[in-house]
Design a protein around this motif. Structure first.
Motif, PDB file in Angstrom:
ATOM      1  N   MET A   1       0.983  -1.200  -0.043  1.00  0.00           N
ATOM      2  CA  MET A   1      -0.188  -0.142  -0.103  1.00  0.00           C
ATOM      3  C   MET A   1       0.829   1.369   0.017  1.00  0.00           C
ATOM      4  SD  MET A   1      -2.702  -1.359   2.858  1.00  0.00           S
ATOM      5  CE  MET A   1      -1.064  -1.833   4.013  1.00  0.00           C
ATOM      6  N   PRO A   2       0.933   1.962  -1.250  1.00  0.00           N
ATOM      7  CA  PRO A   2       1.767   3.156  -1.143  1.00  0.00           C
ATOM      8  C   PRO A   2       0.892   4.218  -0.275  1.00  0.00           C
ATOM      9  CG  PRO A   2       1.658   2.241  -3.241  1.00  0.00           C
ATOM     10  CD  PRO A   2       0.625   1.446  -2.469  1.00  0.00           C
ATOM     11  N   ILE A   3       1.474   4.683   0.588  1.00  0.00           N
ATOM     12  CA  ILE A   3       1.017   5.761   1.609  1.00  0.00           C
ATOM     13  C   ILE A   3       1.235   7.353   1.099  1.00  0.00           C
ATOM     14  CG2 ILE A   3       0.923   6.845   3.930  1.00  0.00           C
ATOM     15  CD1 ILE A   3       1.782   4.000   4.833  1.00  0.00           C
ATOM     16  N   ASP A   4       2.505   7.324   0.466  1.00  0.00           N
ATOM     17  CA  ASP A   4       2.833   8.767  -0.057  1.00  0.00           C
ATOM     18  C   ASP A   4       3.912   8.514  -0.913  1.00  0.00           C
ATOM     19  OD1 ASP A   4       5.024   8.724   1.734  1.00  0.00           O
ATOM     20  OD2 ASP A   4       4.048  10.058   3.057  1.00  0.00           O
ATOM     21  N   ASP A   5       4.645   9.383  -1.482  1.00  0.00           N
ATOM     22  CA  ASP A   5       5.649   9.059  -2.398  1.00  0.00           C
ATOM     23  C   ASP A   5       7.181   8.396  -1.891  1.00  0.00           C
ATOM     24  OD1 ASP A   5       6.802  11.375  -1.067  1.00  0.00           O
ATOM     25  OD2 ASP A   5       6.830  12.598  -2.863  1.00  0.00           O
ATOM     26  N   ARG A   6       7.134   8.534  -0.465  1.00  0.00           N
ATOM     27  CA  ARG A   6       8.279   7.707   0.170  1.00  0.00           C
ATOM     28  C   ARG A   6       8.007   6.468   1.242  1.00  0.00           C
ATOM     29  NH1 ARG A   6      11.316  12.129   3.623  1.00  0.00           N
ATOM     30  NH2 ARG A   6      12.265  10.355   4.728  1.00  0.00           N
ATOM     31  N   ARG A   7       6.865   6.654   1.757  1.00  0.00           N
ATOM     32  CA  ARG A   7       6.114   5.660   2.466  1.00  0.00           C
ATOM     33  C   ARG A   7       5.544   4.602   2.068  1.00  0.00           C
ATOM     34  NH1 ARG A   7       4.068   9.056   7.519  1.00  0.00           N
ATOM     35  NH2 ARG A   7       3.081  10.048   5.734  1.00  0.00           N
ATOM     36  N   LEU A   8       6.061   3.255   2.322  1.00  0.00           N
ATOM     37  CA  LEU A   8       5.032   1.967   1.691  1.00  0.00           C
ATOM     38  C   LEU A   8       4.686   1.119   2.870  1.00  0.00           C
ATOM     39  CD1 LEU A   8       4.422   0.159  -0.763  1.00  0.00           C
ATOM     40  CD2 LEU A   8       6.468  -0.978  -0.303  1.00  0.00           C
ATOM     41  N   GLY A   9       3.300   0.872   2.926  1.00  0.00           N
ATOM     42  CA  GLY A   9       2.852  -0.065   3.705  1.00  0.00           C
ATOM     43  C   GLY A   9       2.882  -1.345   3.176  1.00  0.00           C
ATOM     44  N   PHE A  10       3.117  -2.326   4.006  1.00  0.00           N
ATOM     45  CA  PHE A  10       3.291  -3.717   3.371  1.00  0.00           C
ATOM     46  C   PHE A  10       2.644  -4.740   4.602  1.00  0.00           C
ATOM     47  CE2 PHE A  10       7.297  -2.463   5.489  1.00  0.00           C
ATOM     48  CZ  PHE A  10       7.374  -3.559   6.295  1.00  0.00           C
ATOM     49  N   ALA A  11       2.230  -5.813   4.149  1.00  0.00           N
ATOM     50  CA  ALA A  11       1.634  -6.842   4.972  1.00  0.00           C
ATOM     51  C   ALA A  11       1.626  -8.389   4.531  1.00  0.00           C
ATOM     52  CB  ALA A  11       0.229  -6.433   5.754  1.00  0.00           C
ATOM     53  N   VAL A  12       1.924  -9.234   5.289  1.00  0.00           N
ATOM     54  CA  VAL A  12       1.606 -10.768   5.042  1.00  0.00           C
ATOM     55  C   VAL A  12       0.438 -11.344   6.054  1.00  0.00           C
ATOM     56  CG1 VAL A  12       2.356 -13.021   4.842  1.00  0.00           C
ATOM     57  CG2 VAL A  12       3.716 -11.237   3.699  1.00  0.00           C
ATOM     58  N   ILE A  13      -0.443 -11.734   5.695  1.00  0.00           N
ATOM     59  CA  ILE A  13      -1.525 -11.947   6.552  1.00  0.00           C
ATOM     60  C   ILE A  13      -1.913 -13.434   6.166  1.00  0.00           C
ATOM     61  CG2 ILE A  13      -4.013 -11.605   7.215  1.00  0.00           C
ATOM     62  CD1 ILE A  13      -3.729  -8.707   6.107  1.00  0.00           C
ATOM     63  N   ASP A  14      -2.294 -14.368   7.409  1.00  0.00           N
ATOM     64  CA  ASP A  14      -2.452 -15.776   7.509  1.00  0.00           C
ATOM     65  C   ASP A  14      -3.587 -16.002   8.095  1.00  0.00           C
ATOM     66  OD1 ASP A  14      -2.239 -18.154   7.200  1.00  0.00           O
ATOM     67  OD2 ASP A  14      -0.664 -18.633   8.120  1.00  0.00           O
TER      68      ASP A  14
END
Length: 398
Positions: free
Chosen positions: A193-206
């Protein structure tokens, strides 16, 4: 009309014209249709040309044995089951055994007894009717199975469409991931999930379990996150403020997805936010395996995590502790689901986390990391199928 309520189509195979015509007459009087042939060759032609419910076959035929004819029919699995009554003048137990071994269903002794013949036909009628009902039921089940498989394929496509696109990219980082489901539908998720031009949200869900139930919950979770391959396409139903604070995001999901106690459904998650300019990473582990950091020299180490799975405990009783790490240029961060360390070999042994960490060590390029993990888990399992979904997300800071 047959006295039993249904008429059978019966082939009579006997070269004794008196016997065969008598059988034909008795069957006709009972309402059954029949045809007489006097040789094995003629019987083969008749059996090929039409469908028959039953056959009365003499043991001895002028051009062969009735046993051989029956055996041929039983070997051909493509034809509908034929109920076979063997006609013989030999009453010994050895002859009956040979007939049963060849595939005969019943026996009639010569000289022929009309009442005995009709008793055998009544049994044949009952069994052939059951065979037809079973065949019809099997056809219905096959149709239902086909429809379910089509539905599963459609659902799997919906699930795949919720995953990041294969050409996903973000400035300052290289990314690769894989998701291997053990069923048509899986319970693992990858989110970018791009939050802005420098921060990236990421996840692995099980999601606990796998199959349709896990997939349905997974789709519900996925719809809370929206990802695209560019900022202009990105949209999220979660505010930027929450996305930037992993512990708050975990609390939000914990409130929205309480555990289903009927199915004992909940999920684990590792969610983080990476600032690709500074390299600062904040993350939270919610009952999930710890992330791994691989430095530029290829050394791998676990990062600390704390926290319960999402939905297991009420909000007033749960606390998700946020962690942080610094990702230097050239270093990689790896998230994975428990299907990897819990891969099982032929002896029922788990691969284990230490062996998995050892497999991660090496070239920090995401593609190389995924290849090593795929090879290590595949070699451990051998040719056995996956018993759980296996997911890996690897990111390397440029």
């Amino acid at each position: 009309m047959c006295r039993g309520g249904a008429a059978m189509k019966i082939l009579i195979v006997d070269d004794d014209l008196i016997v065969s015509r008598r059988i034909e007459r008795i069957l006709s009087q009972a309402g059954h249709r029949s045809q007489v042939v006097n040789s094995a060759a003629a019987a083969r032609a008749a059996l090929t040309a039409s469908h028959w419910d039953a056959a009365i076959i003499d043991w001895q035929l002028p051009d062969g044995s009735g046993l051989d004819l029956i055996h041929e029919q039983r070997r051909d699995k493509s034809v509908r089951y034929l109920y076979v009554i063997m006609l013989t003048g030999m009453s010994g137990g050895e002859h009956r055994r040979q007939g049963m071994d060849a595939g005969a269903d019943d026996f009639l002794l010569k000289p022929l007894d009309g009442e005995e013949l009709m008793l055998r036909i009544r049994v044949a009628l009952r069994i052939t009717e059951l065979q037809k009902q079973l065949a019809a039921r099997n056809h219905e089940l096959a149709q239902t199975k086909r429809r379910l498989e089509e539905d599963l394929l459609s659902a799997a496509k919906v699930q795949r469409d919720l995953l990041p696109s294969e050409d996903f990219s973000f400035p300052g980082v290289t990314i690769d991931w894989f998701l291997h489901s053990c069923d048509a539908l899986g319970g693992d998720l990858v989110t970018l999930m791009p939050i802005d031009d420098r921060r990236l949200g990421f996840a692995v869900i099980d999601v606990v379990g796998h199959g349709a139930k896990a997939a349905i919950l997974g789709v519900q979770i996925s719809r809370r996150f929206r990802s695209g391959n560019s900022l202009s396409r990105f949209a999220s139903t979660i505010s930027h403020e929450v996305l930037c604070q992993p512990s708050q995001l975990a609390m939000l999901l914990n409130d929205e997805f309480p555990m289903d106690y009927r199915n004992l459904q909940f999920f684990t998650m590792c969610y983080g936010v990476l600032d690709t300019v500074s390299g600062h990473c904040r993350y939270v582990g919610c009952g999930h395996p710890p992330p791994v950091l691989i430095n530029g020299s290829g050394q791998a180490r676990w990062l600390p995590v704390q926290g319960h799975p999402i939905g297991v405990m009420a909000a007033e009783k749960v606390h998700f502790q946020e962690q942080s790490c610094q990702l230097q240029r050239g270093e990689a961060l790896v998230l994975y689901s428990d299907g990897l360390p819990e891969a099982v070999n032929a002896q029922g042994e788990l691969l284990g986390s230490p062996a998995l960490l050892e497999a991660m060590a090496g070239d920090p390029q995401p593609e190389a990391i995924l290849a090593r993990l795929d090879q290590a888990t595949g070699a451990w399992r051998g040719h056995d199928l996956l018993q759980d979904d296996c997911t890996v997300l690897a990111m390397r800071r440029l």
